[in-house]
Motif scaffolding. Structure first.
Motif, short mmCIF file in Angstrom:
data_model
loop_
_atom_site.label_atom_id
_atom_site.label_comp_id
_atom_site.label_asym_id
_atom_site.label_seq_id
_atom_site.Cartn_x
_atom_site.Cartn_y
_atom_site.Cartn_z
N GLY A 155 0.38 57.87 25.67
CA GLY A 155 -0.03 57.90 24.28
C GLY A 155 1.04 57.46 23.30
O GLY A 155 0.81 57.47 22.09
N ALA B 261 -4.84 58.48 31.05
CA ALA B 261 -4.26 59.45 30.11
C ALA B 261 -3.66 58.74 28.91
O ALA B 261 -3.74 59.23 27.77
CB ALA B 261 -3.21 60.30 30.83
N GLN C 249 -4.67 55.95 27.57
CA GLN C 249 -5.73 55.42 26.71
C GLN C 249 -6.26 56.47 25.73
O GLN C 249 -6.87 56.11 24.71
CB GLN C 249 -6.87 54.87 27.55
CG GLN C 249 -6.58 53.53 28.20
CD GLN C 249 -7.78 52.97 28.94
OE1 GLN C 249 -8.82 53.61 29.03
NE2 GLN C 249 -7.62 51.78 29.49
N ARG C 250 -6.03 57.74 26.00
CA ARG C 250 -6.50 58.77 25.07
C ARG C 250 -5.81 58.66 23.73
O ARG C 250 -6.33 59.10 22.71
CB ARG C 250 -6.23 60.17 25.65
CG ARG C 250 -6.87 60.42 26.99
CD ARG C 250 -6.72 61.86 27.42
NE ARG C 250 -5.49 62.49 26.97
CZ ARG C 250 -5.32 63.81 26.85
NH1 ARG C 250 -6.34 64.62 27.12
NH2 ARG C 250 -4.17 64.31 26.47
N THR D 35 -12.39 66.72 30.41
CA THR D 35 -12.92 65.35 30.39
C THR D 35 -12.64 64.69 31.74
O THR D 35 -11.83 65.19 32.53
CB THR D 35 -12.25 64.54 29.27
OG1 THR D 35 -10.86 64.39 29.57
CG2 THR D 35 -12.41 65.23 27.92
N THR E 208 -10.88 62.10 32.34
CA THR E 208 -9.45 61.78 32.42
C THR E 208 -8.63 63.01 32.77
O THR E 208 -7.74 62.97 33.62
CB THR E 208 -8.96 61.18 31.08
OG1 THR E 208 -9.63 59.95 30.85
CG2 THR E 208 -7.46 60.95 31.11
N GLU E 209 -8.91 64.12 32.11
CA GLU E 209 -8.17 65.36 32.39
C GLU E 209 -8.42 65.83 33.81
O GLU E 209 -7.50 66.34 34.48
CB GLU E 209 -8.56 66.43 31.37
CG GLU E 209 -8.11 66.11 29.95
CD GLU E 209 -8.65 67.10 28.94
OE1 GLU E 209 -9.45 67.98 29.35
OE2 GLU E 209 -8.30 67.00 27.75
N ARG F 92 -11.71 56.94 35.71
CA ARG F 92 -12.76 57.61 34.93
C ARG F 92 -14.09 57.61 35.68
O ARG F 92 -14.83 58.60 35.64
CB ARG F 92 -12.91 56.92 33.57
CG ARG F 92 -11.71 57.13 32.65
CD ARG F 92 -11.87 56.33 31.37
NE ARG F 92 -13.06 56.73 30.64
CZ ARG F 92 -13.60 56.03 29.63
NH1 ARG F 92 -13.05 54.87 29.30
NH2 ARG F 92 -14.67 56.48 29.02
#
Length: 643
Positions: free
Chosen positions: A195, A251, A253-254, A290, A292-293, A577
């Protein structure tokens, strides 16, 4: 301020001269001190200073080649080049003073040296020592009979090897564990940078750490008979971090940082790997919500489970690039293809031509210590060591700096026992400065070679001027004959390799979402793609240090390299994903992305310049491949080849 900017040297010129930020290997510093000063002390004690100087000269070659971490690899990195060095000095000694016969022999040796240098790292150093020692043997009156010089030089290399292997009984396996732990720590830094703007740089660190770790573990594993349980466990632990690496792009991309607990867990796993511990508590991770998580959570828990295993299944472990059992066969095939490749012949001929001209020059013109010209050509004309142009500039400047130190030593320090402590100091600078860059390494090696040469020839301060003149002549030959007269095709050197990486990215997209997608093959494809992109990035960084048009063209194409890396990340993130609950993309979306990548690869192969091309990629904005479409569109727009 504006006037100073006009007078400042261009960036491509100074970029190769900046000191690199790399840690100093203090163990290598200590080995260099002992290995190069002890032979001088023994030589003075036995009243054979020439013998001591030759052993120290052999130790210098061992110090330069002592770059491996694993103990088994040190045997090959030091011993094998020493064997080639002994062959080289023997050939050189046999043609000493033979005029044009020496020119012919050294030219042929240069051809062989150049061709074998393309096989690999050990072969490159072996080819270097083969030619260097041949030049020294043909240019210096060495002790007779002919076998003394290779024996003494080889003894110096064996001293370095013996010192390097002293810790093996107590530290066997430590370098391999440290490398795998280093890969985990690099991944932890990558997750911590998710991020943020630092993510791309951390991803490069992860690729390098994984390449180093796999190479180190597999190189040892192929030399062990049967399946070594320790290496099987290390390879399983290394493979276990791959899903974490794959989850990192998703992660990132969040657009916001991950909880601090996540990289902290990876660092705890790194400590456990390095210390060989299995008593780890259950990871304390936040509850995933989510896809991703969930991907990050599942990957971390899987890695923690594998790290705690004491006896993983030896038949369920591969290297993510292919089975280790086939590694030796691939190495032999790679060596054969590299040795017979067009690039191998081209480099061998370039090196042979430059050495032939250097030796012919000193046969026609009286030049003091003429062997230094050929030595300079050999060191500079090593494309696998970096840009020829930047190395020539760096060697000239490094030699000048080293001569200042050498002049003070030769003028102020009396020859004899005082040479021993002086050599200890100068030898320590070689591994310390080597980590900073080629110019710094040259500055450290120059006074050492001059001190040893003075012990062989007793010329004192008179060595300084010939050393500088011969080095400049050698740099000029390498630049004019080995660089300017061999304009390599941009496509051959960089364009085709980048195009191959774009094709590999297209294949990776197909494996990630196509019908023929296989998880094991997909992981191998991803690892090969990132490894290839790392090699392409290194080649571009070399090209950036060269003068126009190469340097400016590399700068213009550089955004495309970054764009392809981002495409690989976006593909990985989309696949992760999907694996954790997101709906898969439509086949038409995948086909459109693959088609644009194929078109980009074809354009790279057929073009010299870059222009903007609009990619026709449309689809559902909520699709899992929407970020991938955006990256492909950006790549086509910012750096697409001119038809």
């Amino acid at each position: 301020m504006r006037e100073r900017s006009r007078l400042a040297p261009p960036p491509w010129l100074v970029s190769g001269l900046r000191p690199q930020t790399a840690p100093v290997n203090w163990a290598a510093v200590a080995r260099a001190c002992v290995a190069m000063s002890a032979p001088l002390a023994v030589g003075f004690a036995m009243d054979r200073p020439v013998y001591g100087a030759l052993v120290s000269m052999g130790a210098l070659s061992g110090v330069i080649g002592d770059t491996a971490d694993a103990y088994r690899m040190r045997i090959f990195n030091i011993a094998v080049p020493q064997l080639f060095g002994a062959i080289g000095v023997t050939l050189g000694t046999l043609v000493f003073g033979e005029g044009w016969l020496a020119v012919g022999v050294l030219t042929l040796v240069a051809l062989v040296s150049g061709m074998i240098s393309s096989i690999g790292a050990v072969a490159s150093v072996s080819g270097l020592l083969l030619l260097l020692n041949a030049v020294v043997g043909a240019g210096l009156p060495l002790p007779s009979p002919w076998w003394k010089a290779p024996l003494l030089l080889g003894l110096g290399g064996m001293v370095v090897l013996a010192l390097a292997l002293l810790g093996w009984p107590l530290r066997g396996g430590v370098p391999e564990r440290a490398a795998v732990a280093g890969a985990y720590r690099a991944v932890a830094d990558l997750l911590a940078a998710a991020g943020s703007d630092a993510y791309d740089e951390r991803r490069q660190d992860v690729t390098q750490a994984l390449n180093t770790s796999y190479d180190l573990v597999l190189a040892r594993r192929t030399r062990d008979h049967g399946r070594n349980p320790t290496l099987v466990r290390l390879l399983a632990q290394l493979n276990a971090v791959i899903p974490v690496v794959e989850a990192a792009p998703a992660a990132h991309q969040r657009g916001r940082p991950l909880p601090e607990a996540i990289p902290a867990v990876v660092r705890a796993l790194a400590d456990a790997v390095e210390q060989g511990r299995t008593d780890l508590p259950c990871p304390d991770l936040p509850r995933p919500a989510t896809p991703t998580e969930r991907a990050v959570d599942d990957a971390l828990r899987h890695a923690a489970t594998v790290v705690q295993e004491t006896d993983p299944d030896p038949y369920n472990v591969d290297d993510r690039l292919g089975r280790p059992a086939a590694l030796r066969i691939r190495i032999r095939r790679t060596a054969r293809s590299a040795l017979l490749s067009e690039a191998s012949w081209r480099y061998g001929l370039r090196l042979a031509l430059c050495i032939g001209i250097a030796q012919a020059l000193v046969s026609l013109v009286v030049v003091d210590r003429s062997y230094w010209i050929a030595l300079t050509v050999t060191f500079v004309l090593k494309p696998d060591f970096g840009s020829v142009f930047s190395r020539a500039v760096a060697r000239g400047l490094g030699t000048a700096a080293g001569l200042v130190v050498a002049a003070a030593v030769l003028a102020e320090v009396p020859r004899g026992w005082w040479d021993v402590p002086v050599m200890m100091v100068l030898a320590a600078l070689i591994p310390a400065f080597t980590a900073k860059g080629y110019a710094f390494q040259t500055a450290a090696i120059t006074p050492v070679i001059l001190l040893l040469s003075d012990l062989l020839n007793r010329q004192g301060i008179g060595l300084i001027r010939p050393r500088l003149v011969d080095s400049l002549i050698g740099c000029a030959i390498a630049l004019i004959v080995g660089y300017l007269l061999w304009p390599e095709s941009w496509h051959t050197r960089i364009g085709d390799r980048l195009a191959d990486s774009v094709d590999a990215a297209a294949r990776y997209v197909e494996l990630a979402f196509g019908r023929d997608g296989d998880q094991v093959e997909r992981v191998r494809s991803r690892r090969r793609l990132y490894r290839d992109l790392s090699a392409v990035r290194s080649e571009f960084q070399r090209a950036l240090t060269e003068p126009p048009p190469t340097g400016t063209r590399a700068a213009a194409w550089w955004p495309l390299v970054v764009a392809v890396e981002r495409i690989a990340d976006a593909t990985t993130a989309a696949r992760v994903r999907v694996d954790h609950g997101a709906p898969p993309p439509a086949a038409a979306e995948v086909t459109a992305v693959v088609g644009e990548l194929r078109a980009l690869a074809d354009g790279i192969r057929s073009s010299e310049e870059l222009v903007e091309v609009r990619a026709d990629l449309k689809g559902d904005d909520e699709s899992v491949v929407e970020p991938l479409r955006q990256e492909v569109t950006a790549a086509r727009a910012i750096a697409s080849p001119r038809p």
